[in-house]
Design a protein around this motif. Structure first.
Motif, mmCIF file in Angstrom:
data_model
loop_
_atom_site.group_PDB
_atom_site.id
_atom_site.type_symbol
_atom_site.label_atom_id
_atom_site.label_comp_id
_atom_site.label_asym_id
_atom_site.label_seq_id
_atom_site.Cartn_x
_atom_site.Cartn_y
_atom_site.Cartn_z
ATOM 1 N N UNK A 91 0.841 -1.199 0.000
ATOM 2 C CA UNK A 91 0.000 0.000 0.000
ATOM 3 C C UNK A 91 0.879 1.253 0.000
ATOM 4 N N UNK A 92 0.257 2.369 -0.133
ATOM 5 C CA UNK A 92 0.945 3.648 -0.034
ATOM 6 C C UNK A 92 1.721 3.682 1.283
ATOM 7 N N UNK A 93 2.988 4.091 1.190
ATOM 8 C CA UNK A 93 3.773 4.181 2.421
ATOM 9 C C UNK A 93 5.235 3.864 2.193
ATOM 10 N N UNK A 94 5.965 3.775 3.281
ATOM 11 C CA UNK A 94 7.427 3.603 3.227
ATOM 12 C C UNK A 94 7.846 2.305 2.556
ATOM 13 N N UNK A 95 7.101 1.231 2.746
ATOM 14 C CA UNK A 95 7.452 -0.036 2.108
ATOM 15 C C UNK A 95 7.438 0.076 0.589
ATOM 16 N N UNK A 96 6.403 0.690 0.058
ATOM 17 C CA UNK A 96 6.300 0.902 -1.385
ATOM 18 C C UNK A 96 7.417 1.816 -1.875
ATOM 19 N N UNK A 97 7.668 2.874 -1.140
ATOM 20 C CA UNK A 97 8.714 3.826 -1.522
ATOM 21 C C UNK A 97 10.082 3.151 -1.532
#
Length: 188
Positions: A91-97
């Motif tokens: 989802x949107x967030x640090x993991x995706x980034x």
């Protein structure tokens, strides 16, 4: 070499062309936040590209053959790029980034290896080879983008295309490891 060129170019251009829309429309990032992520992605691509060259040269100084050094560097870059395969579940967030920046570290690092391999094919026809391969890369990329755009229009999702593109360098790695003639010259 065609498999290598098409695979790495489709991956690179998928992120280069679609990442902004994926972040804004696919994960609801604000435009400025998506631009910030794109900036870090591009910084990572530069770091990955330069590191690949330095690492391959360092391995050559340690006595590795050009082929072994290239396979290792390409393999590491392909694995880093494969981090994008997690995108559908992030989802949107640090993991995706972090996944996107990791893809950046790997994706452009694939290109120095590709260019060095293409130079092994012919000393007298390097321009023709590079031109032909570049044309194949752009033609395949244009077809890919057209198909992917149609996919996004139908499904309203960017996830599958981002995931598939992230895995394509593994096909290129298999081609290099299995099909490329092993060079015994030192990687200097």
């Amino acid at each position: 070499l065609v498999i290598i060129v098409v695979s790495i170019n489709l991956c690179w251009h998928q992120f280069r062309v679609w990442m902004q829309l994926f972040l804004e429309k696919g994960r609801s990032y604000a435009r400025n936040d998506a631009l910030d992520i794109a900036t870090w992605f591009n910084v990572a691509t530069d770091i990955g590209c330069l590191t690949t060259g330095f690492a391959t040269a360092a391995l050559g100084r340690r006595g590795w053959t050009a082929h072994r050094a290239r396979c290792l560097a390409f393999g590491i870059c392909a694995l880093l790029t494969a981090a994008g395969a997690m995108i559908p579940w992030l989802p949107k967030g640090r993991g995706l980034e972090l996944a996107i920046v990791t893809v950046g570290l790997g994706v452009l690092g694939l290109f120095p290896i590709h260019y060095s391999l293409s130079q092994e094919l012919s000393r007298t026809h390097q321009g023709r080879i590079s031109g032909t391969l570049g044309t194949l890369a752009w033609v395949s990329s244009s077809i890919w983008h057209w198909q992917f755009g149609s996919w996004v229009d139908r499904t309203k999702s960017y996830d599958l295309g981002m995931m598939v593109a992230s895995l394509l360098p593994l096909i290129a790695l298999a081609a290099i490891v299995c099909l490329w003639p092993r060079s015994e010259i030192a990687a200097k």
